[in-house]
Design a protein around this motif. Structure first.
Motif, PDB file in Angstrom:
ATOM      1  N   LEU A 142      -7.000   0.544  -6.063  1.00 13.50           N
ATOM      2  CA  LEU A 142      -5.601   0.106  -6.086  1.00 13.50           C
ATOM      3  C   LEU A 142      -4.788   0.961  -7.064  1.00 13.50           C
ATOM      4  CD1 LEU A 142      -3.732  -2.121  -4.920  1.00 13.50           C
ATOM      5  CD2 LEU A 142      -4.192  -3.446  -6.957  1.00 13.50           C
ATOM      6  N   ILE A 175      -1.661   3.288  -6.067  1.00 14.27           N
ATOM      7  CA  ILE A 175      -0.341   3.125  -6.687  1.00 14.27           C
ATOM      8  C   ILE A 175       0.072   4.428  -7.376  1.00 14.27           C
ATOM      9  CG2 ILE A 175       0.978   1.870  -8.472  1.00 14.27           C
ATOM     10  CD1 ILE A 175      -0.749  -0.601  -7.790  1.00 14.27           C
ATOM     11  N   ILE A 194       3.387   6.684  -6.850  1.00 16.76           N
ATOM     12  CA  ILE A 194       4.349   6.947  -7.929  1.00 16.76           C
ATOM     13  C   ILE A 194       4.574   8.457  -8.056  1.00 16.76           C
ATOM     14  CG2 ILE A 194       4.676   6.816 -10.452  1.00 16.76           C
ATOM     15  CD1 ILE A 194       3.280   4.022 -10.203  1.00 16.76           C
ATOM     16  N   VAL A 203      11.595   1.146  12.399  1.00 18.16           N
ATOM     17  CA  VAL A 203      10.437   0.485  11.772  1.00 18.16           C
ATOM     18  C   VAL A 203      10.897  -0.797  11.077  1.00 18.16           C
ATOM     19  CG1 VAL A 203       8.580   0.724  10.076  1.00 18.16           C
ATOM     20  CG2 VAL A 203       9.253   2.697  11.433  1.00 18.16           C
ATOM     21  N   ARG A 204      10.256  -1.907  11.439  1.00 15.08           N
ATOM     22  CA  ARG A 204      10.628  -3.211  10.845  1.00 15.08           C
ATOM     23  C   ARG A 204       9.578  -3.700   9.859  1.00 15.08           C
ATOM     24  NH1 ARG A 204      10.969  -7.915  13.600  1.00 15.08           N
ATOM     25  NH2 ARG A 204       9.630  -7.206  15.284  1.00 15.08           N
ATOM     26  N   ARG A 205       8.349  -3.315  10.118  1.00 14.37           N
ATOM     27  CA  ARG A 205       7.255  -3.859   9.308  1.00 14.37           C
ATOM     28  C   ARG A 205       6.084  -2.881   9.254  1.00 14.37           C
ATOM     29  NH1 ARG A 205       5.027  -9.383   8.534  1.00 14.37           N
ATOM     30  NH2 ARG A 205       2.788  -9.198   8.659  1.00 14.37           N
ATOM     31  N   TYR A 229      -7.416  -4.856  -0.116  1.00 14.76           N
ATOM     32  CA  TYR A 229      -6.094  -5.435  -0.383  1.00 14.76           C
ATOM     33  C   TYR A 229      -5.187  -5.270   0.835  1.00 14.76           C
ATOM     34  CZ  TYR A 229      -7.830  -4.739  -5.098  1.00 14.76           C
ATOM     35  OH  TYR A 229      -8.597  -4.751  -6.214  1.00 14.76           O
ATOM     36  N   LYS A 230      -4.457  -6.338   1.138  1.00 11.49           N
ATOM     37  CA  LYS A 230      -3.526  -6.267   2.263  1.00 11.49           C
ATOM     38  C   LYS A 230      -2.122  -6.075   1.705  1.00 11.49           C
ATOM     39  CE  LYS A 230      -2.577  -8.936   6.365  1.00 11.49           C
ATOM     40  NZ  LYS A 230      -2.887 -10.207   7.009  1.00 11.49           N
ATOM     41  N   LEU A 231      -1.480  -4.992   2.109  1.00 10.98           N
ATOM     42  CA  LEU A 231      -0.130  -4.687   1.627  1.00 10.98           C
ATOM     43  C   LEU A 231       0.836  -4.731   2.803  1.00 10.98           C
ATOM     44  CD1 LEU A 231       1.544  -3.524  -0.867  1.00 10.98           C
ATOM     45  CD2 LEU A 231       1.159  -1.308   0.170  1.00 10.98           C
ATOM     46  N   THR A 232       1.895  -5.532   2.671  1.00  7.75           N
ATOM     47  CA  THR A 232       2.873  -5.656   3.744  1.00  7.75           C
ATOM     48  C   THR A 232       4.254  -5.269   3.248  1.00  7.75           C
ATOM     49  OG1 THR A 232       1.588  -7.567   4.459  1.00  7.75           O
ATOM     50  CG2 THR A 232       3.673  -7.230   5.569  1.00  7.75           C
ATOM     51  N   LEU A 233       4.934  -4.449   4.022  1.00  8.82           N
ATOM     52  CA  LEU A 233       6.322  -4.085   3.721  1.00  8.82           C
ATOM     53  C   LEU A 233       7.159  -4.544   4.899  1.00  8.82           C
ATOM     54  CD1 LEU A 233       6.393  -0.450   2.333  1.00  8.82           C
ATOM     55  CD2 LEU A 233       7.541  -2.398   1.342  1.00  8.82           C
ATOM     56  N   GLU A 234       8.092  -5.444   4.639  1.00  6.73           N
ATOM     57  CA  GLU A 234       8.900  -5.983   5.733  1.00  6.73           C
ATOM     58  C   GLU A 234      10.368  -5.810   5.410  1.00  6.73           C
ATOM     59  OE1 GLU A 234       7.755  -9.932   6.688  1.00  6.73           O
ATOM     60  OE2 GLU A 234       8.524  -9.772   8.720  1.00  6.73           O
ATOM     61  N   LEU A 235      11.117  -5.378   6.413  1.00  6.17           N
ATOM     62  CA  LEU A 235      12.550  -5.155   6.224  1.00  6.17           C
ATOM     63  C   LEU A 235      13.244  -6.477   5.911  1.00  6.17           C
ATOM     64  CD1 LEU A 235      14.356  -2.608   6.528  1.00  6.17           C
ATOM     65  CD2 LEU A 235      14.909  -3.402   8.808  1.00  6.17           C
ATOM     66  N   SER A 236      14.004  -6.506   4.806  1.00  5.50           N
ATOM     67  CA  SER A 236      14.711  -7.739   4.438  1.00  5.50           C
ATOM     68  C   SER A 236      15.928  -7.918   5.323  1.00  5.50           C
ATOM     69  CB  SER A 236      15.182  -7.658   2.991  1.00  5.50           C
ATOM     70  OG  SER A 236      14.186  -8.069   2.145  1.00  5.50           O
ATOM     71  N   THR A 245      16.557  -2.456   1.553  1.00  5.72           N
ATOM     72  CA  THR A 245      15.727  -3.414   0.810  1.00  5.72           C
ATOM     73  C   THR A 245      14.558  -3.888   1.679  1.00  5.72           C
ATOM     74  OG1 THR A 245      17.741  -4.101  -0.286  1.00  5.72           O
ATOM     75  CG2 THR A 245      15.813  -5.485  -0.639  1.00  5.72           C
ATOM     76  N   TRP A 246      13.362  -3.746   1.136  1.00  3.65           N
ATOM     77  CA  TRP A 246      12.140  -4.180   1.822  1.00  3.65           C
ATOM     78  C   TRP A 246      11.481  -5.278   0.993  1.00  3.65           C
ATOM     79  CZ3 TRP A 246      10.170  -1.772   6.356  1.00  3.65           C
ATOM     80  CH2 TRP A 246      10.861  -0.640   6.773  1.00  3.65           C
ATOM     81  N   ARG A 247      10.775  -6.152   1.682  1.00  2.30           N
ATOM     82  CA  ARG A 247      10.020  -7.197   1.000  1.00  2.30           C
ATOM     83  C   ARG A 247       8.566  -6.738   0.915  1.00  2.30           C
ATOM     84  NH1 ARG A 247       8.374 -12.599   1.789  1.00  2.30           N
ATOM     85  NH2 ARG A 247       8.064 -12.133   3.977  1.00  2.30           N
ATOM     86  N   ARG A 291       4.635  -7.310  -0.158  1.00  2.91           N
ATOM     87  CA  ARG A 291       3.688  -8.405  -0.382  1.00  2.91           C
ATOM     88  C   ARG A 291       2.293  -7.804  -0.526  1.00  2.91           C
ATOM     89  NH1 ARG A 291       0.598 -12.318   2.386  1.00  2.91           N
ATOM     90  NH2 ARG A 291       1.070 -14.438   1.719  1.00  2.91           N
ATOM     91  N   ASP A 351      -1.606  -8.724  -1.229  1.00  2.00           N
ATOM     92  CA  ASP A 351      -2.586  -9.808  -1.281  1.00  2.00           C
ATOM     93  C   ASP A 351      -3.852  -9.326  -1.991  1.00  2.00           C
ATOM     94  OD1 ASP A 351      -4.277 -11.890  -0.898  1.00  2.00           O
ATOM     95  OD2 ASP A 351      -3.911 -12.119   1.245  1.00  2.00           O
TER      96      ASP A 351
END
Lengths: 123, 142
Positions: A24, A28, A32, A104-106, A115-122, B107-109, B111, B113
């Motif tokens: 991880l 990261i 960076i 791209v939405r997600r 580790y599960k990493l999710t990026l979702e459009l707000s 802006t992205w959310r 998450r 886990d």
């Protein structure tokens, strides 16, 4: 006997935690150092009919930590790549004009399967 | 007797200060140098009255466990580790980190886990506490 076991347990905990956290931290650190470490581009190659397009999705990934599962949601279409390694990966898909307009939405990745990493459009 | 009690309390306080320096001062500083982001454990804690109660209860149990003699000591030790586990669960939750990030003006959310890490820490802590209690019970029998 129990005291020795307690110390052995502590040492193994430290080793396991380091083994779990190290991927991880490397992941990261790679992001960076290079914010565009995971870049996704779609190029239209052929129009199938009035609404559908054959598109090549090019994923450029820079980290040495492999991603076990990449789920990419473009518009209403979901693309799944089972193992994403460092370098360029291409995948041909069919998208509608609406999907291309939304983009791209997600993005969902499984870092080394741990580790599960999710990026979702707000919204 | 009272002298040994006071020395145990003083040693406990020194140990606590050392843990504080390690987890609240040194580790966040190393994290900031290595990965560039603040990793302050104190910001994860929700300072509710319940949390203050848990920390107070944990401290009190720690002092009692170090003062009392067998056969009461294993009971307080088991209570101490159970309260410690409860505090860890309260701070880390299920190991899910949620944050809003700005990428390319959008802006992205985000998450993440990391539940497996929390499970690992809890699993080891449970085995450790059972072993520590057994250790005290064996001492009684000896």
């Amino acid at each position: 006997m129990f005291s020795a076991f307690k110390y052995a347990l502590l040492v193994s905990l430290v080793i396991v935690i380091i083994a779990l956290i190290a991927p991880l931290i490397i992941f990261i650190n790679d992001f960076i150092g290079n914010p565009g470490c995971l870049s996704i581009h779609s190029e239209e190659i052929e129009q199938i009919n009035e609404d559908q397009y054959r598109v090549v999705t090019r994923i450029n990934y820079c980290s040495s930590i492999s991603l076990k599962e990449l789920r990419l949601v473009i518009g209403n279409k979901e693309i799944v790549l089972n193992n994403l390694v460092k370098g360029v990966t291409e995948k041909e898909i069919t998208l509608t004009r609406n999907d291309l307009e939304i983009g791209v939405r997600r993005v969902e990745v499984n870092i080394l399967g741990i580790y599960k990493l999710t990026l979702e459009l707000s919204r | 007797m009272s002298r040994s009690v006071i020395s145990k309390i003083v040693l406990g306080v020194i140990e606590g200060v050392l843990y504080y320096i390690m987890f609240v001062v040194i580790i966040p500083k190393i994290a900031k140098t290595v990965i560039g982001t603040e990793l302050a454990i104190t910001t994860w804690i929700t300072w509710s009255p319940y949390m203050f109660f848990l920390l107070g209860f944990f401290t009190a149990l720690g002092i009692i466990a170090s003062i009392v003699k067998e056969p009461l000591a294993p009971i307080f030790e088991a209570l101490l580790t159970t309260t410690g586990l409860l505090i860890i669960v309260n701070i880390l939750g299920t190991g899910v980190l949620e944050e809003s990030v700005n990428i390319g003006g959008v802006t992205w959310r985000l998450r993440l886990d990391a539940g497996i890490l929390v499970l690992c820490i809890l699993g080891f802590s449970i085995i450790y506490s059972i072993t520590a209690s057994f250790n005290r019970v064996v001492k009684i029998e000896e």
